[in-house]
Design an enzyme around this catalytic site. Sequence first.
Site, PDB file in Angstrom:
ATOM      1  N   GLU A  91      80.400   1.273 109.560  1.00 36.04           N
ATOM      2  CA  GLU A  91      79.607   0.443 109.851  1.00 36.04           C
ATOM      3  C   GLU A  91      80.387  -0.774 110.426  1.00 36.04           C
ATOM      4  O   GLU A  91      81.176  -1.271 109.861  1.00 36.04           O
ATOM      5  CB  GLU A  91      78.612  -0.194 108.612  1.00 36.04           C
ATOM      6  CG  GLU A  91      77.770   0.956 108.211  1.00 36.04           C
ATOM      7  CD  GLU A  91      77.341   0.281 106.955  1.00 36.04           C
ATOM      8  OE1 GLU A  91      76.302  -0.526 106.785  1.00 36.04           O
ATOM      9  OE2 GLU A  91      77.739   0.593 105.751  1.00 36.04           O
ATOM     10  N   ARG A 100      86.063   9.998  97.204  1.00 36.04           N
ATOM     11  CA  ARG A 100      86.577   8.721  97.686  1.00 36.04           C
ATOM     12  C   ARG A 100      88.188   8.565  97.203  1.00 36.04           C
ATOM     13  O   ARG A 100      88.289   8.971  96.087  1.00 36.04           O
ATOM     14  CB  ARG A 100      85.678   7.513  97.244  1.00 36.04           C
ATOM     15  CG  ARG A 100      84.507   7.385  97.940  1.00 36.04           C
ATOM     16  CD  ARG A 100      84.019   6.224  97.100  1.00 36.04           C
ATOM     17  NE  ARG A 100      84.399   4.942  97.583  1.00 36.04           N
ATOM     18  CZ  ARG A 100      84.020   4.068  98.498  1.00 36.04           C
ATOM     19  NH1 ARG A 100      82.895   4.286  99.041  1.00 36.04           N
ATOM     20  NH2 ARG A 100      84.925   2.985  98.535  1.00 36.04           N
ATOM     21  N   LYS A 136      83.389  -4.837 101.024  1.00 38.88           N
ATOM     22  CA  LYS A 136      83.316  -6.118 102.045  1.00 38.88           C
ATOM     23  C   LYS A 136      82.997  -7.401 101.339  1.00 38.88           C
ATOM     24  O   LYS A 136      83.436  -8.491 101.832  1.00 38.88           O
ATOM     25  CB  LYS A 136      82.613  -5.381 103.322  1.00 38.88           C
ATOM     26  CG  LYS A 136      82.929  -4.306 104.017  1.00 38.88           C
ATOM     27  CD  LYS A 136      81.891  -3.429 104.744  1.00 38.88           C
ATOM     28  CE  LYS A 136      82.313  -2.334 105.377  1.00 38.88           C
ATOM     29  NZ  LYS A 136      81.143  -1.309 105.884  1.00 38.88           N
TER      30      LYS A 136
END
Length: 769
Positions: free
Chosen positions: A271, A486, A496
């Site tokens: 993104e 992950r 973020k």
Amino acid sequence: MATPDSLALFTGLGLSEHKARETLKNAALSTQLREAATQAQQTLGSTIDKATGTLLYGLASRLRDTRRLSFLVSYIASKKIHTEPQLSAALEYVRSHPLDPIDTMDFEQECGVGVMVTPEQIEEAVEATINRHRAQILVERYRFNMGLLMGEARAALKWADGKMIKHEVDMQVLHLLGPKMEADLEKKPKVAKARLEETDQGTAKDVVENGEASGQTLSLMEQLRGEALKFHKPGENYKTPGYVTTPHTMDLLKQHLEITGGQVRTRFPPEPNGILHIGHAKAINFNFGYAKANNGICFLRFDDTNPEKEEEKFFTAIYDMVTWLGYTPYKVTYASDYFDQLYAWAVELIHRGQAYVCHQRGEELKGHNPLPSPWRDRPLEESLLLFEAMRKGKFSEGEATLRMKLVMEDGKMDPVAYRVKYTPHHRTGDKWCIYPTYDYTHCLCDSIEHITHSLCTKEFQARRSSYFWLCNALDVYCPVQWEYGRLNLHYAVVSKRKILQLVAAGAVRDWDDPRLFTLTALKRRGFPPEAINNFCARVGVTVAQTTMEPHLLEACVRDVLNDTAPRAMAVLESLQVVITNFPAAKPLDIQVPNFPADETKGFHQVPFAPIVFIERTDFKEEPEPGYKRLAWGQPVGLRHTGYVIELQHVVKDPSGCVKRLEVTCRRADAGEKPKAFIHWVSQPLMCEIRLYERLFHHKNPEDPAEVPGGFLSDLNPASLQVVEEALVDCSVALAKPFDKFQFERLGYFSVDPDSRQGQVLYFTHLSLQ
């Protein structure tokens, strides 16, 4: 409200004004810190220095038993506890003795109170450890377990700084063995391979235990080519456990193979609303690496479906980081490339009775058991007209959504496919006021690009059902989604939203602040991209989520820089030394090897003049036992010069501080060998050096159990120290941003992009340990 007195007290401890204000918002922490600071001031009778302030803050934020506050403050204020390891031991001691009166003798012994570990003691301990294993090290060379050396040296010096021991081990082993040879780089014959395969539980054996790599030495390419992955072959999607087939599946796969020719196709789909972080490095290596290992292709596809949060700088930075890591996308695509097709498919979905327009508000859809939509069974024609009205801007934001008729694996019912947003898009402008969601967009973009292996992190497993459902509901080619674990790091925040909070709070300068673990930050810190890729390979390809220690990443960095970063000499806290009998009428030109362990890599030249500068810590008027540097009656050698200097006179300023030293020199081979050789600079360049420590005190700053006050309360106020007038030898004069050097005895440093040729150079210290 923060009072001026409180602010002044906390900023006097070394906290920034913002940090002081944040602390004052936490009543318990601010009360405890105020008591600690007040007591410390009373004990010291003077201003609290920054190092003491940092310890007091660490004490106040981590101490649970307030009855012990006064006791521990007295030790910090009197400098009997002066390091983080001592403070941690002290906190652990009082935690383990909650009811007992403190036995001060036992406490001081257990917590290393008053213990000072010098560089000379570390040097001697490491030397003694290496000598005990010397024969075996010479046989096994770099295959020898260096952790054993670290462990024994730590056992000998319990309160020593671990990074100083590691650096000394590295230097002494390099001096003993020389640089790594080809045989040292060969893979060990027996390696436990990580397996990533679909099982009933969806897990695989992890190659990481307790944040430490378990000896995995296969490169990522080897893992991806070999037994590490048990993926389907292109066109054999239907053989994958859990894959949903329909009467159209085989025909669609046949068409897919005609288009791709049986080629492996992956994609990296970020993104564009933030900067990539260390976890994305694994995703980049995995997606691009799997395609490369199988002679396939990998798309870089921007998931640009939320114009409210997307900025051009993020598109550019993401592309730059992918190429920086050494990968070239087959093609750069955007979800917005397919907006027309996605809209047409949404209309088709309504026609097929699989989607409907809903008027439930966002807050009504949150939680574990939201009420079913009362509009789920509305007539198709009505939903078609309403969806067209959404597209034409006849609904306000949040007033209507398009929802798909399915229940996902996590129990979420009827995920949203389209929502209204009146924000111009960076690529399509005002053409659209409705935008698709991830749940709707992702699998269909994969289908359009004929992706064979849709590699996602584990949290997207709950979306696998909607992935298969949507492709099959529209009768389009359906790729296979595979999940993997992950990659996370301790002492880090990568969200973020939280990085934006850190930037807004002034805790870091921007997304590329070297204390962060974004890829732009790691690049600015000077980490070579191949070291990051090596780290990803070392972690291994696993399904289990892994949280690694930062020092493992730094070890990969040192492995690369040891062979690529030329040596130079720099002095952080300088002391002027005048050689009264300098052996020449003008400065001498000294040849210094770029890599002392391998002189075939060339030399650089530095001047040696009657005035040199040494580290202030390399001289003591009254040295403690074991001190090997310059002192009265104890000469030292100057590295690379072939000369030994001996102290003759100490010049002090009116306050009694040593201003300069006067020495004589002789040839090193003209007398007894000195106990030590120290680095120096002469006719140096002035530079600014930025020394970084960890940004957070705790391993898991986002864990409420570990940090009740939230991650912003866990910031380390001493995470950045700036040496504004450091000195470095002139061999770095033409250095460019991101050039790396190893400053002798100080570590690895990178030229910061703030530097401009002909002006002051700015260096960033690579290590955060």
